[in-house]
Design a protein around this motif. Structure first.
Motif, PDB file in Angstrom:
ATOM      1  N   VAL A   1       0.832  -1.203   0.000  1.00 50.09           N
ATOM      2  CA  VAL A   1       0.000   0.000   0.000  1.00 50.09           C
ATOM      3  C   VAL A   1       0.867   1.253   0.000  1.00 50.09           C
ATOM      4  O   VAL A   1       1.790   1.389   0.812  1.00 50.09           O
ATOM      5  N   VAL A   2       0.585   2.145  -0.921  1.00 57.59           N
ATOM      6  CA  VAL A   2       1.192   3.480  -0.888  1.00 57.59           C
ATOM      7  C   VAL A   2       0.179   4.419  -0.246  1.00 57.59           C
ATOM      8  O   VAL A   2      -0.953   4.547  -0.723  1.00 57.59           O
ATOM      9  N   ALA A   3       0.564   5.055   0.845  1.00 60.28           N
ATOM     10  CA  ALA A   3      -0.328   5.943   1.596  1.00 60.28           C
ATOM     11  C   ALA A   3       0.030   7.396   1.314  1.00 60.28           C
ATOM     12  O   ALA A   3       1.121   7.850   1.670  1.00 60.28           O
ATOM     13  N   LEU A   4      -0.887   8.127   0.660  1.00 59.97           N
ATOM     14  CA  LEU A   4      -0.637   9.525   0.298  1.00 59.97           C
ATOM     15  C   LEU A   4      -1.580  10.498   0.996  1.00 59.97           C
ATOM     16  O   LEU A   4      -1.265  11.690   1.098  1.00 59.97           O
ATOM     17  N   ASP A   5      -2.722  10.014   1.449  1.00 61.69           N
ATOM     18  CA  ASP A   5      -3.760  10.900   1.986  1.00 61.69           C
ATOM     19  C   ASP A   5      -3.593  11.104   3.487  1.00 61.69           C
ATOM     20  O   ASP A   5      -3.729  10.167   4.278  1.00 61.69           O
ATOM     21  N   SER A   6      -3.326  12.338   3.883  1.00 61.83           N
ATOM     22  CA  SER A   6      -3.081  12.650   5.290  1.00 61.83           C
ATOM     23  C   SER A   6      -4.279  12.346   6.182  1.00 61.83           C
ATOM     24  O   SER A   6      -4.111  12.035   7.363  1.00 61.83           O
TER      25      SER A   6
ATOM     26  N   GLY B   1      -4.961   7.571  -2.245  1.00 62.85           N
ATOM     27  CA  GLY B   1      -4.645   8.923  -2.694  1.00 62.85           C
ATOM     28  C   GLY B   1      -5.624   9.950  -2.174  1.00 62.85           C
ATOM     29  O   GLY B   1      -6.249   9.777  -1.138  1.00 62.85           O
ATOM     30  N   GLY B   2      -5.756  11.045  -2.957  1.00 61.04           N
ATOM     31  CA  GLY B   2      -6.690  12.092  -2.559  1.00 61.04           C
ATOM     32  C   GLY B   2      -6.034  13.207  -1.784  1.00 61.04           C
ATOM     33  O   GLY B   2      -4.818  13.274  -1.629  1.00 61.04           O
ATOM     34  N   LYS B   3      -6.868  14.117  -1.294  1.00 56.37           N
ATOM     35  CA  LYS B   3      -6.429  15.277  -0.513  1.00 56.37           C
ATOM     36  C   LYS B   3      -5.348  16.037  -1.280  1.00 56.37           C
ATOM     37  O   LYS B   3      -5.580  16.511  -2.386  1.00 56.37           O
ATOM     38  N   ARG B   4      -4.147  16.124  -0.734  1.00 58.79           N
ATOM     39  CA  ARG B   4      -3.102  16.929  -1.356  1.00 58.79           C
ATOM     40  C   ARG B   4      -2.609  16.352  -2.692  1.00 58.79           C
ATOM     41  O   ARG B   4      -2.034  17.072  -3.508  1.00 58.79           O
ATOM     42  N   PHE B   5      -2.806  15.051  -2.911  1.00 52.90           N
ATOM     43  CA  PHE B   5      -2.318  14.419  -4.136  1.00 52.90           C
ATOM     44  C   PHE B   5      -3.427  14.242  -5.179  1.00 52.90           C
ATOM     45  O   PHE B   5      -3.240  13.510  -6.162  1.00 52.90           O
ATOM     46  N   GLU B   6      -4.537  14.909  -4.983  1.00 53.30           N
ATOM     47  CA  GLU B   6      -5.679  14.744  -5.881  1.00 53.30           C
ATOM     48  C   GLU B   6      -5.341  15.068  -7.331  1.00 53.30           C
ATOM     49  O   GLU B   6      -5.792  14.391  -8.261  1.00 53.30           O
ATOM     50  N   LYS B   7      -4.527  16.078  -7.548  1.00 54.75           N
ATOM     51  CA  LYS B   7      -4.232  16.519  -8.907  1.00 54.75           C
ATOM     52  C   LYS B   7      -3.451  15.487  -9.719  1.00 54.75           C
ATOM     53  O   LYS B   7      -3.470  15.528 -10.960  1.00 54.75           O
TER      54      LYS B   7
ATOM     55  N   PRO C   1      -4.848  10.978 -11.923  1.00 53.62           N
ATOM     56  CA  PRO C   1      -4.773  10.329 -13.239  1.00 53.62           C
ATOM     57  C   PRO C   1      -3.411   9.686 -13.506  1.00 53.62           C
ATOM     58  O   PRO C   1      -3.335   8.622 -14.131  1.00 53.62           O
ATOM     59  N   ASP C   2      -2.332  10.320 -13.036  1.00 53.39           N
ATOM     60  CA  ASP C   2      -0.999   9.747 -13.204  1.00 53.39           C
ATOM     61  C   ASP C   2      -0.837   8.494 -12.353  1.00 53.39           C
ATOM     62  O   ASP C   2      -0.274   7.484 -12.794  1.00 53.39           O
ATOM     63  N   LEU C   3      -1.335   8.561 -11.120  1.00 58.66           N
ATOM     64  CA  LEU C   3      -1.207   7.431 -10.199  1.00 58.66           C
ATOM     65  C   LEU C   3      -1.988   6.217 -10.684  1.00 58.66           C
ATOM     66  O   LEU C   3      -1.574   5.073 -10.478  1.00 58.66           O
ATOM     67  N   GLN C   4      -3.122   6.465 -11.348  1.00 52.50           N
ATOM     68  CA  GLN C   4      -3.954   5.361 -11.823  1.00 52.50           C
ATOM     69  C   GLN C   4      -3.258   4.517 -12.887  1.00 52.50           C
ATOM     70  O   GLN C   4      -3.679   3.388 -13.153  1.00 52.50           O
TER      71      GLN C   4
END
Length: 334
Positions: free
Chosen positions: A65-70, A128-134, A137-140
């Motif tokens: 799991v990569v955790a990006l959402d604070s 993802g989400g929050k600060r990495f929302e933009k 599409p790249d992460l997907q």
């Protein structure tokens, strides 16, 4: 400046990811084969999740799991999940175990995300989400992405926190733990709501040693409460990054019954131990000596890490503090 990711770069990253998926590397993860054995969902199959980025089919009980959402960090940690990668510079002080774990790769920040590091981590799920929302599409292009982050610019923040927690509980086979977190939030909200009866409140942000308006960031706190923001600022999460020039005298003239303070300095300072506490800055405002919130000792300080968490734990703590302070204030003035 945020790194610009070109299609060529994405293609290269995706190729590297696919090349490595035949044999996953060891290191940090949610528990490997042992974790899968503990959960029937982990043996096989997928889970469909209604997320901000649509209906997403993700592996049940994912192992990498990569955790990006604070807003999800503390919940993942509570579920016993150790990510393979995370934005270490954005981790709150109470998540030192993740920050110091050398097996967890550092993906940089939302301003300059290191997609090549995420690819190197070979995730089977990206929270993802929050600060990495933009960059969703790249992460997907690298792995399934779920954006379950609640938004401070929408109604229903508390409900969104509960949905996020329940969805993560379903994915990781942690329904009981998720139910406990949701029950704790419901209890805290009910306790705070019981103590509110139309009070006027100033939502404050301590930033750069100054007190400013934080309604754009923490205004959602009032959604389930019978309280009125004295300035009624429209939700805008970016507004707390600027100095609006709000004068202490303006606050005093509004004379709020209650003050709720988010200490951004405490959350973002690289020298937290020497940062001036919000309580010290508030106490120094001579213009507030005769305000109702000062006389009634009705100042509520959110947790120091609130600005960089904002998840279910942060809001449970916030509503608990609101209930405690307003309860004590009412007793003192009765």
């Amino acid at each position: 400046m945020r790194r610009v990711v070109t299609p060529t770069v994405i293609t290269t990253i995706l190729a590297l990811t696919l090349a490595g998926c035949g044999g996953q590397a060891g290191g940090a993860g949610s528990g490997g084969a042992d974790a899968a054995a503990q959960s029937p969902a982990g043996e096989a199959g997928t889970v469909k999740v209604e997320a901000n980025n649509g209906t997403v089919e993700v592996p049940a009980n994912p192992q990498r799991v990569v955790a990006l959402d604070s807003t999800a960090f503390e919940t993942l940690q509570a579920f016993g999940i150790t990510p393979v990668a995370a934005p270490k510079q954005l981790l709150p002080a109470n998540m030192k175990a993740w920050a110091d774990n050398t097996a967890i790769l550092d993906v940089g920040t939302h301003r300059e995300p290191k997609l090549e590091v995420i690819a190197q981590a070979k995730p089977d799920l990206i929270v993802g989400g929050k600060r990495f929302e933009k960059v969703t599409p790249d992460l997907q292009k690298l792995a399934p992405v779920i954006d379950l982050a609640p938004s401070t610019e929408k109604d229903g923040y508390v409900d969104a926190l509960k949905k996020q927690t329940n969805s993560l509980g379903e994915i990781f086979g942690k329904k009981e733990q998720a139910d406990q977190l949701v029950a704790g939030l419901d209890k805290a909200v009910a306790a705070a709501a019981e103590k509110t009866s139309g009070q006027k409140v100033f939502l404050a942000n301590h930033n750069g040693g100054k007190i400013d308006n934080a309604a754009g960031r923490i205004g959602v706190l009032l959604q389930p409460l019978e309280m009125t923001d004295v300035f009624g600022t429209k939700a805008d999460s970016e507004s707390i990054h600027q100095d609006s020039g709000l004068a202490p005298e303006t606050v005093a003239q509004a004379d709020p019954d209650v003050m709720i303070v988010m200490d951004r300095d405490a959350a973002t300072s690289t020298t937290r131990d020497t940062a001036t506490p919000a309580s010290q800055t508030v106490a120094a405002q001579k213009a507030w000596a005769n305000t109702t919130f000062t006389k009634n000792d009705a100042v509520i300080y959110l947790a120091d890490n609130f600005y960089v968490t904002e998840g279910i734990q942060a809001y449970t703590d916030a509503y608990t503090k609101i209930a405690e302070v307003l309860g004590a204030s009412a007793t003192a003035t009765s």
